[in-house]
Scaffold this motif. Structure first.
Motif, PDB file in Angstrom:
ATOM      1  N   LYS A  84       0.852  -1.186   0.000  1.00  0.00           N
ATOM      2  CA  LYS A  84       0.000   0.000   0.000  1.00  0.00           C
ATOM      3  C   LYS A  84       0.896   1.248   0.000  1.00  0.00           C
ATOM      4  O   LYS A  84       1.719   1.433   0.891  1.00  0.00           O
ATOM      5  CB  LYS A  84      -0.926  -0.026   1.217  1.00  0.00           C
ATOM      6  CG  LYS A  84      -1.864  -1.246   1.243  1.00  0.00           C
ATOM      7  CD  LYS A  84      -2.696  -1.280   2.513  1.00  0.00           C
ATOM      8  CE  LYS A  84      -3.684  -2.435   2.478  1.00  0.00           C
ATOM      9  NZ  LYS A  84      -3.044  -3.746   2.558  1.00  0.00           N
ATOM     10  N   TRP A  85       0.677   2.085  -1.015  1.00  0.00           N
ATOM     11  CA  TRP A  85       1.568   3.228  -1.239  1.00  0.00           C
ATOM     12  C   TRP A  85       0.776   4.525  -1.238  1.00  0.00           C
ATOM     13  O   TRP A  85      -0.260   4.638  -1.886  1.00  0.00           O
ATOM     14  CB  TRP A  85       2.294   3.054  -2.568  1.00  0.00           C
ATOM     15  CG  TRP A  85       3.256   4.150  -2.906  1.00  0.00           C
ATOM     16  CD1 TRP A  85       3.011   5.233  -3.688  1.00  0.00           C
ATOM     17  CD2 TRP A  85       4.596   4.269  -2.461  1.00  0.00           C
ATOM     18  NE1 TRP A  85       4.120   6.018  -3.769  1.00  0.00           N
ATOM     19  CE2 TRP A  85       5.122   5.460  -3.013  1.00  0.00           C
ATOM     20  CE3 TRP A  85       5.413   3.486  -1.640  1.00  0.00           C
ATOM     21  CZ2 TRP A  85       6.422   5.880  -2.782  1.00  0.00           C
ATOM     22  CZ3 TRP A  85       6.714   3.920  -1.408  1.00  0.00           C
ATOM     23  CH2 TRP A  85       7.207   5.096  -1.975  1.00  0.00           C
ATOM     24  N   CYS A  86       1.255   5.513  -0.501  1.00  0.00           N
ATOM     25  CA  CYS A  86       0.634   6.835  -0.502  1.00  0.00           C
ATOM     26  C   CYS A  86       1.438   7.735  -1.442  1.00  0.00           C
ATOM     27  O   CYS A  86       2.593   8.072  -1.147  1.00  0.00           O
ATOM     28  CB  CYS A  86       0.620   7.428   0.906  1.00  0.00           C
ATOM     29  SG  CYS A  86      -0.012   9.139   0.925  1.00  0.00           S
ATOM     30  N   SER A 125       1.035  10.856  -2.052  1.00  0.00           N
ATOM     31  CA  SER A 125       1.253  12.200  -1.514  1.00  0.00           C
ATOM     32  C   SER A 125       2.447  12.226  -0.572  1.00  0.00           C
ATOM     33  O   SER A 125       3.317  13.093  -0.660  1.00  0.00           O
ATOM     34  CB  SER A 125      -0.006  12.677  -0.774  1.00  0.00           C
ATOM     35  OG  SER A 125       0.211  13.946  -0.194  1.00  0.00           O
ATOM     36  N   CYS A 126       2.504  11.248   0.341  1.00  0.00           N
ATOM     37  CA  CYS A 126       3.625  11.173   1.293  1.00  0.00           C
ATOM     38  C   CYS A 126       4.828  10.438   0.709  1.00  0.00           C
ATOM     39  O   CYS A 126       5.910  10.449   1.312  1.00  0.00           O
ATOM     40  CB  CYS A 126       3.172  10.462   2.573  1.00  0.00           C
ATOM     41  SG  CYS A 126       1.842  11.326   3.449  1.00  0.00           S
ATOM     42  N   GLU A 127       4.618   9.805  -0.434  1.00  0.00           N
ATOM     43  CA  GLU A 127       5.657   9.044  -1.122  1.00  0.00           C
ATOM     44  C   GLU A 127       6.315   8.009  -0.204  1.00  0.00           C
ATOM     45  O   GLU A 127       7.538   7.924  -0.075  1.00  0.00           O
ATOM     46  CB  GLU A 127       6.726   9.986  -1.707  1.00  0.00           C
ATOM     47  CG  GLU A 127       6.185  10.877  -2.803  1.00  0.00           C
ATOM     48  CD  GLU A 127       7.286  11.699  -3.469  1.00  0.00           C
ATOM     49  OE1 GLU A 127       8.357  11.886  -2.832  1.00  0.00           O
ATOM     50  OE2 GLU A 127       7.083  12.131  -4.612  1.00  0.00           O
ATOM     51  N   ARG A 128       5.468   7.206   0.429  1.00  0.00           N
ATOM     52  CA  ARG A 128       5.969   6.128   1.275  1.00  0.00           C
ATOM     53  C   ARG A 128       4.908   5.038   1.417  1.00  0.00           C
ATOM     54  O   ARG A 128       3.718   5.251   1.159  1.00  0.00           O
ATOM     55  CB  ARG A 128       6.371   6.650   2.656  1.00  0.00           C
ATOM     56  CG  ARG A 128       5.207   7.130   3.516  1.00  0.00           C
ATOM     57  CD  ARG A 128       5.690   7.542   4.903  1.00  0.00           C
ATOM     58  NE  ARG A 128       4.609   8.042   5.747  1.00  0.00           N
ATOM     59  CZ  ARG A 128       3.843   7.235   6.495  1.00  0.00           C
ATOM     60  NH1 ARG A 128       4.046   5.930   6.511  1.00  0.00           N
ATOM     61  NH2 ARG A 128       2.885   7.759   7.247  1.00  0.00           N
ATOM     62  N   GLU A 129       5.364   3.870   1.823  1.00  0.00           N
ATOM     63  CA  GLU A 129       4.457   2.753   2.084  1.00  0.00           C
ATOM     64  C   GLU A 129       3.742   2.988   3.416  1.00  0.00           C
ATOM     65  O   GLU A 129       4.344   3.517   4.367  1.00  0.00           O
ATOM     66  CB  GLU A 129       5.250   1.444   2.141  1.00  0.00           C
ATOM     67  CG  GLU A 129       4.382   0.210   2.266  1.00  0.00           C
ATOM     68  CD  GLU A 129       5.209  -1.060   2.364  1.00  0.00           C
ATOM     69  OE1 GLU A 129       4.626  -2.121   2.677  1.00  0.00           O
ATOM     70  OE2 GLU A 129       6.442  -0.988   2.128  1.00  0.00           O
ATOM     71  N   VAL A 130       2.470   2.638   3.479  1.00  0.00           N
ATOM     72  CA  VAL A 130       1.706   2.823   4.716  1.00  0.00           C
ATOM     73  C   VAL A 130       1.246   1.463   5.237  1.00  0.00           C
ATOM     74  O   VAL A 130       1.046   0.515   4.464  1.00  0.00           O
ATOM     75  CB  VAL A 130       0.484   3.748   4.509  1.00  0.00           C
ATOM     76  CG1 VAL A 130       0.920   5.149   4.154  1.00  0.00           C
ATOM     77  CG2 VAL A 130      -0.455   3.187   3.442  1.00  0.00           C
ATOM     78  N   THR A 131       1.045   1.385   6.551  1.00  0.00           N
ATOM     79  CA  THR A 131       0.596   0.144   7.183  1.00  0.00           C
ATOM     80  C   THR A 131      -0.932   0.119   7.224  1.00  0.00           C
ATOM     81  O   THR A 131      -1.593   1.154   7.060  1.00  0.00           O
ATOM     82  CB  THR A 131       1.143   0.024   8.608  1.00  0.00           C
ATOM     83  OG1 THR A 131       0.587   1.081   9.404  1.00  0.00           O
ATOM     84  CG2 THR A 131       2.660   0.127   8.609  1.00  0.00           C
ATOM     85  N   SER A 132      -1.481  -1.050   7.502  1.00  0.00           N
ATOM     86  CA  SER A 132      -2.937  -1.191   7.596  1.00  0.00           C
ATOM     87  C   SER A 132      -3.498  -0.320   8.708  1.00  0.00           C
ATOM     88  O   SER A 132      -4.626   0.185   8.610  1.00  0.00           O
ATOM     89  CB  SER A 132      -3.301  -2.660   7.834  1.00  0.00           C
ATOM     90  OG  SER A 132      -2.920  -3.460   6.732  1.00  0.00           O
ATOM     91  N   GLU A 159      -2.698   2.601   9.445  1.00  0.00           N
ATOM     92  CA  GLU A 159      -2.787   4.003   9.029  1.00  0.00           C
ATOM     93  C   GLU A 159      -3.902   4.247   8.016  1.00  0.00           C
ATOM     94  O   GLU A 159      -4.110   5.380   7.585  1.00  0.00           O
ATOM     95  CB  GLU A 159      -1.459   4.428   8.390  1.00  0.00           C
ATOM     96  CG  GLU A 159      -0.260   4.373   9.327  1.00  0.00           C
ATOM     97  CD  GLU A 159       1.016   4.721   8.597  1.00  0.00           C
ATOM     98  OE1 GLU A 159       1.377   5.924   8.559  1.00  0.00           O
ATOM     99  OE2 GLU A 159       1.649   3.795   8.033  1.00  0.00           O
ATOM    100  N   ILE A 160      -4.606   3.202   7.623  1.00  0.00           N
ATOM    101  CA  ILE A 160      -5.595   3.330   6.563  1.00  0.00           C
ATOM    102  C   ILE A 160      -6.999   3.443   7.141  1.00  0.00           C
ATOM    103  O   ILE A 160      -7.369   2.701   8.058  1.00  0.00           O
ATOM    104  CB  ILE A 160      -5.512   2.117   5.605  1.00  0.00           C
ATOM    105  CG1 ILE A 160      -4.148   2.093   4.916  1.00  0.00           C
ATOM    106  CG2 ILE A 160      -6.628   2.158   4.562  1.00  0.00           C
ATOM    107  CD1 ILE A 160      -3.902   0.862   4.073  1.00  0.00           C
ATOM    108  N   VAL A 161      -7.766   4.398   6.637  1.00  0.00           N
ATOM    109  CA  VAL A 161      -9.149   4.598   7.071  1.00  0.00           C
ATOM    110  C   VAL A 161     -10.067   4.554   5.851  1.00  0.00           C
ATOM    111  O   VAL A 161      -9.604   4.641   4.705  1.00  0.00           O
ATOM    112  CB  VAL A 161      -9.320   5.946   7.809  1.00  0.00           C
ATOM    113  CG1 VAL A 161      -8.516   5.962   9.106  1.00  0.00           C
ATOM    114  CG2 VAL A 161      -8.901   7.107   6.909  1.00  0.00           C
TER     115      VAL A 161
END
Length: 289
Positions: free
Chosen positions: A49-51, A53-60, A62-64
């Protein structure tokens, strides 16, 4: 492996309330599935999962969940918000109407579930309602997996089955298909007579367990061969015959069915004759001894 319920609640018919569990009636585990591998090293591919905007991988964590109410504008909806939706269907399958079970068009059926009574006390009321519903289908609603479904509940053998149904707005009308609008309404009576004969010649008692998934069997054969390091040559595909003369095609169909039945009858006669011969042979041996 024992089936696990996907929903627990109550089946309600007027003032009768029965605690029930809902179980999926279909099994997808038997279907062969494939994973994506990196061809070079045959390592299973990870879906990250990649954001952007923040240009980084996010964890579950952090996802809403978000709902886009305007282009580019979102409102965040959490699990607590969703839990505040308190419709009757989250806990109760309330059958509000009954109709003949043959009134339900198969096009509306989505998925099939078994309804089972929860606990011995519920079993008696469940059995009474099952027998009382014979030939009928009860229509109601249930909320499963975050969505409310229209459902039909009807008796099946010693239990009850529940079909989730599509809403009328989800069904495409037949006049939306361009090719079907051009199909002729009246047909040639002679062609129709032959067509009925062809259909009747291959009519029989239906047993769906007679039909196997040959595609899955073919995949399994190929997989087993590759594991064993063997090569399988695909059979040549026969081109479907072009129907030039419908009457001729119907006549040939009847001839083919007739020839097939004669061949089967001869094979059955040969098997029967062999059985009789074997029985006589055994009887002679017993008599001699």
């Amino acid at each position: 492996m024992a089936a696990r319920p996907t929903w627990k609640g109550f089946l309600k018919v007027s003032l009768v309330t029965i605690p029930v569990r809902v179980y999926p009636a279909t099994e997808s585990a038997a279907t062969i599935s494939f994973n994506q591998l990196h061809e070079e090293c045959q390592t299973r591919i990870q879906q990250k999962k990649w954001c952007p905007s923040c240009e980084r991988e996010v964890t579950s964590a952090e996802i809403v969940k978000g709902y886009e109410f305007e282009k580019g504008r979102w409102v965040v909806v959490g699990d607590d918000d969703i839990a505040k939706v308190k419709t009757e269907s989250t806990k109760v399958i309330n059958l509000l109407q009954f109709a003949s079970d043959d009134e339900i068009d198969p096009m509306y059926v989505d998925k099939t579930y078994y309804l089972a009574p929860e606990g011995p006390m519920a079993g008696d009321a469940y059995a009474v309602m099952r027998d009382g519903m014979k030939g009928k289908a009860g229509i109601g609603k249930v909320a499963i997996h975050g969505r409310e479904y229209l459902v039909a509940v009807k008796p099946h053998k010693q239990g009850l089955v529940m079909y989730t149904l599509h809403h009328a707005a989800e069904i495409r009308t037949i006049d939306q298909i361009d090719e079907l609008r051009e199909v002729r309404g009246k047909v040639n009576p002679a062609e129709m007579k032959l067509a009925k004969q062809v259909i009747e010649s291959i009519e029989g008692d239906l047993n769906l367990s007679d039909y196997k998934d040959e595609y899955q069997q073919g995949l399994r054969t190929i997989i087993d061969a590759k594991i064993a390091g063997e090569e399988i040559v695909a059979p040549e595909e026969a081109a479907p015959p072009k129907v030039v003369d419908l009457m001729e095609a119907l006549r040939k169909s009847l001839d083919q069915v007739s020839a097939g039945k004669k061949k089967t009858a001869k094979a059955d006669d040969a098997v029967s004759a062999k059985k009789v011969s074997n029985i006589k042979s055994v009887a002679k041996k017993r008599k001699a001894s």
